[in-house]
Design a protein around this motif. Structure first.
Motif, PDB file in Angstrom:
ATOM      1  N   SER A 160     -24.975  22.546  14.424  1.00 32.92           N
ATOM      2  CA  SER A 160     -25.795  22.533  15.641  1.00 32.92           C
ATOM      3  C   SER A 160     -25.517  23.727  16.539  1.00 32.92           C
ATOM      4  N   GLY A 161     -24.628  24.586  16.110  1.00 35.49           N
ATOM      5  CA  GLY A 161     -24.360  25.805  16.872  1.00 35.49           C
ATOM      6  C   GLY A 161     -23.148  25.752  17.764  1.00 35.49           C
ATOM      7  N   LEU A 162     -22.386  24.644  17.717  1.00 36.33           N
ATOM      8  CA  LEU A 162     -21.188  24.558  18.540  1.00 36.33           C
ATOM      9  C   LEU A 162     -19.982  25.116  17.805  1.00 36.33           C
ATOM     10  N   GLU A 163     -19.026  25.635  18.595  1.00 40.85           N
ATOM     11  CA  GLU A 163     -17.763  26.091  18.023  1.00 40.85           C
ATOM     12  C   GLU A 163     -16.799  24.916  18.009  1.00 40.85           C
ATOM     13  N   VAL A 164     -16.299  24.586  16.824  1.00 44.72           N
ATOM     14  CA  VAL A 164     -15.548  23.347  16.625  1.00 44.72           C
ATOM     15  C   VAL A 164     -14.112  23.642  16.217  1.00 44.72           C
ATOM     16  N   LEU A 165     -13.179  22.981  16.908  1.00 42.62           N
ATOM     17  CA  LEU A 165     -11.778  22.976  16.508  1.00 42.62           C
ATOM     18  C   LEU A 165     -11.465  21.585  15.972  1.00 42.62           C
ATOM     19  N   LEU A 166     -11.044  21.510  14.729  1.00 44.28           N
ATOM     20  CA  LEU A 166     -10.792  20.223  14.084  1.00 44.28           C
ATOM     21  C   LEU A 166      -9.299  20.049  13.868  1.00 44.28           C
ATOM     22  N   ASP A 167      -8.724  18.993  14.485  1.00 40.75           N
ATOM     23  CA  ASP A 167      -7.308  18.697  14.280  1.00 40.75           C
ATOM     24  C   ASP A 167      -7.179  17.802  13.055  1.00 40.75           C
ATOM     25  N   ASP A 168      -6.980  18.455  11.921  1.00 38.35           N
ATOM     26  CA  ASP A 168      -6.877  17.755  10.636  1.00 38.35           C
ATOM     27  C   ASP A 168      -5.430  17.642  10.180  1.00 38.35           C
ATOM     28  N   ARG A 169      -4.476  17.861  11.081  1.00 39.19           N
ATOM     29  CA  ARG A 169      -3.068  17.809  10.713  1.00 39.19           C
ATOM     30  C   ARG A 169      -2.636  16.374  10.393  1.00 39.19           C
ATOM     31  N   THR A 170      -1.485  16.264   9.793  1.00 36.27           N
ATOM     32  CA  THR A 170      -0.946  14.939   9.474  1.00 36.27           C
ATOM     33  C   THR A 170      -0.040  14.419  10.596  1.00 36.27           C
ATOM     34  N   ALA A 171      -0.023  15.105  11.717  1.00 34.85           N
ATOM     35  CA  ALA A 171       0.807  14.674  12.840  1.00 34.85           C
ATOM     36  C   ALA A 171       0.334  13.345  13.395  1.00 34.85           C
ATOM     37  N   SER A 172       1.185  12.721  14.229  1.00 34.28           N
ATOM     38  CA  SER A 172       0.840  11.421  14.809  1.00 34.28           C
ATOM     39  C   SER A 172      -0.267  11.583  15.837  1.00 34.28           C
ATOM     40  N   PRO A 173      -1.034  10.510  16.105  1.00 34.13           N
ATOM     41  CA  PRO A 173      -2.083  10.583  17.129  1.00 34.13           C
ATOM     42  C   PRO A 173      -1.526  11.014  18.488  1.00 34.13           C
ATOM     43  N   GLY A 174      -0.322  10.545  18.837  1.00 33.95           N
ATOM     44  CA  GLY A 174       0.255  10.924  20.127  1.00 33.95           C
ATOM     45  C   GLY A 174       0.462  12.426  20.253  1.00 33.95           C
ATOM     46  N   VAL A 175       0.971  13.050  19.202  1.00 38.44           N
ATOM     47  CA  VAL A 175       1.174  14.496  19.199  1.00 38.44           C
ATOM     48  C   VAL A 175      -0.167  15.214  19.313  1.00 38.44           C
ATOM     49  N   LYS A 176      -1.155  14.715  18.580  1.00 37.58           N
ATOM     50  CA  LYS A 176      -2.477  15.359  18.608  1.00 37.58           C
ATOM     51  C   LYS A 176      -3.115  15.257  19.987  1.00 37.58           C
ATOM     52  N   ALA A 191     -17.764  16.899  12.432  1.00 41.68           N
ATOM     53  CA  ALA A 191     -17.432  18.288  12.733  1.00 41.68           C
ATOM     54  C   ALA A 191     -18.422  19.237  12.076  1.00 41.68           C
ATOM     55  N   ALA A 192     -18.804  18.944  10.851  1.00 39.77           N
ATOM     56  CA  ALA A 192     -19.764  19.796  10.144  1.00 39.77           C
ATOM     57  C   ALA A 192     -21.126  19.783  10.835  1.00 39.77           C
ATOM     58  N   GLU A 193     -21.547  18.599  11.311  1.00 43.60           N
ATOM     59  CA  GLU A 193     -22.842  18.508  11.997  1.00 43.60           C
ATOM     60  C   GLU A 193     -22.812  19.241  13.336  1.00 43.60           C
ATOM     61  N   LEU A 194     -21.699  19.124  14.050  1.00 48.99           N
ATOM     62  CA  LEU A 194     -21.559  19.859  15.317  1.00 48.99           C
ATOM     63  C   LEU A 194     -21.599  21.364  15.058  1.00 48.99           C
ATOM     64  N   ASN A 195     -20.911  21.804  14.023  1.00 51.63           N
ATOM     65  CA  ASN A 195     -20.913  23.214  13.670  1.00 51.63           C
ATOM     66  C   ASN A 195     -22.320  23.682  13.310  1.00 51.63           C
ATOM     67  N   ALA A 254     -22.846  10.523  18.113  1.00 45.54           N
ATOM     68  CA  ALA A 254     -21.769  11.375  18.636  1.00 45.54           C
ATOM     69  C   ALA A 254     -22.208  12.830  18.752  1.00 45.54           C
ATOM     70  N   VAL A 255     -22.906  13.326  17.755  1.00 44.77           N
ATOM     71  CA  VAL A 255     -23.320  14.732  17.783  1.00 44.77           C
ATOM     72  C   VAL A 255     -24.265  14.988  18.942  1.00 44.77           C
ATOM     73  N   GLN A 256     -25.239  14.087  19.140  1.00 40.33           N
ATOM     74  CA  GLN A 256     -26.193  14.250  20.237  1.00 40.33           C
ATOM     75  C   GLN A 256     -25.486  14.173  21.589  1.00 40.33           C
ATOM     76  N   ALA A 257     -24.503  13.266  21.719  1.00 37.69           N
ATOM     77  CA  ALA A 257     -23.777  13.125  22.979  1.00 37.69           C
ATOM     78  C   ALA A 257     -22.974  14.383  23.293  1.00 37.69           C
ATOM     79  N   VAL A 258     -22.319  14.938  22.278  1.00 37.48           N
ATOM     80  CA  VAL A 258     -21.538  16.165  22.496  1.00 37.48           C
ATOM     81  C   VAL A 258     -22.462  17.317  22.859  1.00 37.48           C
ATOM     82  N   LEU A 259     -23.580  17.418  22.146  1.00 36.65           N
ATOM     83  CA  LEU A 259     -24.540  18.493  22.437  1.00 36.65           C
ATOM     84  C   LEU A 259     -25.056  18.390  23.865  1.00 36.65           C
ATOM     85  N   ALA A 260     -25.359  17.175  24.301  1.00 29.82           N
ATOM     86  CA  ALA A 260     -25.901  16.981  25.647  1.00 29.82           C
ATOM     87  C   ALA A 260     -24.884  17.395  26.702  1.00 29.82           C
ATOM     88  N   LYS A 261     -23.621  17.017  26.500  1.00 27.86           N
ATOM     89  CA  LYS A 261     -22.592  17.363  27.483  1.00 27.86           C
ATOM     90  C   LYS A 261     -22.266  18.853  27.458  1.00 27.86           C
TER      91      LYS A 261
END
Length: 585
Positions: free
Chosen positions: A517-533, A511-515, A575-582
């Motif tokens: 790189s100039g992207l706006e990042v939303l990070l789901d850092d909650r303790t909720a279950s993967p299904g909820v996320k 997330a820090a590397e994406l940020n 991952a960062v390069q793939a997200v940037l490309a898309k």
């Protein structure tokens, strides 16, 4: 800066709000983008406001690109300018009116033609200052009788309205064309499916007028399109092709018949076919052979009330929108029982043109009622109709009116095919206003020859807050929202789907590397279950979702494209390069 879901002011809902009628309303509320305050009034929460601001920025960039200059006028406006243009009364009940402590009248601005005209009048006095285009992105207010569909039709909404001022008609056309192209670029950038249709100007005034309608089955605007020629128009603006006139000479005289128990078109047709009228015509009688007369009462802005007769072929219903548009600025109301009682010459179910014209009632007919056409219609007496009443011989209308419904298969006004109906949501409207407002306020500058030149205006609106709902309406699926990259609240939604410390640390790093790189990042850092996320990620609708979970230990992450639904496992190190490309592709 990374936005963390654990800190974001957000509460998602699993159930649809009880008052929601359309998908965009349901999803924007469930996803925590907006919240209802009162009927037609909504608050914008952090995610919704981010989308709204991005739509504004697209609009602002394209308006600046054609030389528009942004200003901001007040929403609280004095009565006097709107009295000058008569719109204080013409707007009717849709205007929010109020008084200050000194009992002076004010309104909450529904639109700002008057104030822009006065602003230019106060600042410019030479032809050298022209042309000029001014715009604002501002909150407007209209007291909608039935606000519905969330922010699609509210009482408070955000609109971009711009106004061009030119020295002549050629300049106005150039400004109009520049806005038309700017609107195309705006809607193309936003990825909206839309059509440009001919429209009416209504209370705005002016001549040339076009609407931009977003294709949607929940749209309140019906438009028609001719697939053979590309002609498209709002139904209020469709001009009915008039058939050729028919020779009057040689036609049989009109004849009155006793027609008991025939107060409807269907019963009248049945009577005609059983009474030998079909033999007279040489074919079966249909509803199209009858002339239906609908009585309405007009409330004019000057306070006067008028009864008017509307004649349409009996196989057509009167379209309330077309009728209202044709009779603006008067308000239209059907006659009441008291009105019929007070005008005994109006015999319900048996009204004909003769009684209307004998009693000075204005009579407007459909364009299909041309000279020489023969009709079966009311004979102004209970249980009686007249057969063979010929237009131009037995009655002369006071004019034509576009009030009858437009149907699939009707001939296109351009004569190059037939019309097909569709539904849309108005997202933009452009007008060549002409001189209505500059005449009202005498907005002149000195011309090159030293003589006064009256400026000519154009008016151009885009529903900015409505665009958010339109995008949600067109770009959702059964799981939730799917924002286009141009306006998505964030470029990428990083989901930590594992409680493993290494995976959490890795997600923070990505997330820090994406940020960075100039992207706006939303990070789901909650303790909720993967299904909820995952459900929240689908509901919120960011274009890309990067899942850091169990695969992190094996050097893998999952990249999901919310728009296409595609998902792929990719090496964590790329991952960062793939997200940037898309995100940039």
């Amino acid at each position: 800066m990374i936005t963390r879901l654990s800190h974001l002011f957000l509460r998602t809902l699993r159930d649809d709000p009880a008052d929601a009628e359309v998908p965009s309303h349901k999803l924007l509320v469930r996803a925590g983008y907006v919240r209802r305050i009162a009927p037609g009034v909504y608050s914008w929460l952090p995610l919704g406001l981010r989308v709204l601001r991005k739509v504004e920025n697209v609009v602002r960039e394209e308006m600046n690109g054609i030389g528009g200059q942004e200003i901001s006028l007040p929403a609280l406006l004095p009565r006097e300018p709107y009295e000058t243009t008569k719109r204080w009364t013409e707007y009717g009940d849709s205007l929010f009116r109020l008084q200050d402590r000194k009992k002076a009248d004010y309104l909450l601005g529904p639109t700002h033609e008057e104030l822009f005209a006065l602003t230019v009048k106060g600042e410019y006095n030479s032809y050298k200052d022209l042309p000029v285009t001014l715009y604002q992105i501002q909150t407007k207010y209209r007291d909608e009788e039935r606000p519905r569909a969330g922010i699609l039709r509210g009482r408070e909404f955000i609109m971009k309205d711009s106004y061009s001022f030119d020295l002549d008609e050629d300049g106005l056309k150039a400004s109009y064309d520049a806005h038309r192209e700017a609107y195309r670029r705006i809607f193309d950038r936003l990825g909206v499916r839309y059509v440009i249709v001919a429209a009416t100007s209504g209370a705005m005034g002016g001549s040339a007028s076009e609407e931009f309608l977003a294709d949607s089955p929940v749209g309140e605007d019906t438009y028609v399109i001719c697939r053979e020629s590309g002609y498209a128009a709002n139904v209020e603006a469709v001009v009915t092709p008039a058939p050729p006139e028919i020779a009057i000479e040689g036609q049989a005289p009109a004849q009155v018949y006793d027609t008991p128990d025939t107060p409807t078109i269907a019963t009248l047709v049945d009577w005609a076919n059983s009474a030998g009228i079909a033999e007279r015509l040489g074919r079966p009688v249909t509803a199209a052979d009858t002339l239906k007369n609908v009585m309405v009462k007009l409330h004019h802005p000057d306070g006067k009330t008028e009864i008017v007769g509307i004649g349409v072929p009996g196989d057509r219903e009167v379209d309330d929108k077309r009728l209202g548009a044709a009779l603006e600025p008067a308000e239209v109301e059907l006659l009441t029982e008291a009105d019929f009682a007070g005008n005994p010459f109006l015999v319900k179910g048996y009204i004909g043109p003769k009684a209307l014209q004998d009693n000075g009632v204005r009579y407007l007919v459909d364009p299909r009622v041309v000279t020489g056409t023969s009709w079966i219609t009311g004979a102004d007496a209970p249980g009686r109709h007249v057969v063979g009443l010929v237009a131009g011989r037995d009655f002369t209308p006071d004019g034509t009116i576009e009030a009858a419904e437009v149907r699939d298969g009707d001939p296109s006004p351009d004569g190059r095919g037939v019309l097909h109906a569709a539904r849309g949501i108005e997202i933009g409207h452009i007008f060549q206003l002409g001189y209505k407002y500059t005449d009202a306020f005498e907005v002149d500058v000195l011309g090159e020859n030293g003589k006064p030149v009256r400026l000519v205006m154009g008016s151009y609106g885009i529903g900015v807050s409505r665009m958010v709902a339109v995008l949600a309406e067109q770009m959702h699926d059964e799981k939730g929202l799917r924002w286009p990259r141009e306006v998505a609240p964030f470029d990428v939604h990083v989901v930590i789907a594992n409680k493993d410390a290494a995976a959490r640390e890795g997600a923070e790093q990505v997330a820090a590397e994406l940020n960075s790189s100039g992207l706006e990042v939303l990070l789901d850092d909650r303790t909720a279950s993967p299904g909820v996320k995952f459900k929240d990620a689908e509901l919120l609708g960011m274009p890309l979702v990067l899942v850091v979970g169990r695969g992190w230990a094996d050097g893998k992450v999952e990249l999901r494209d919310r728009f296409t639904g595609a998902s792929e496992e990719i090496p964590a190190e790329s991952a960062v390069q793939a997200v940037l490309a898309k995100s940039r592709g």
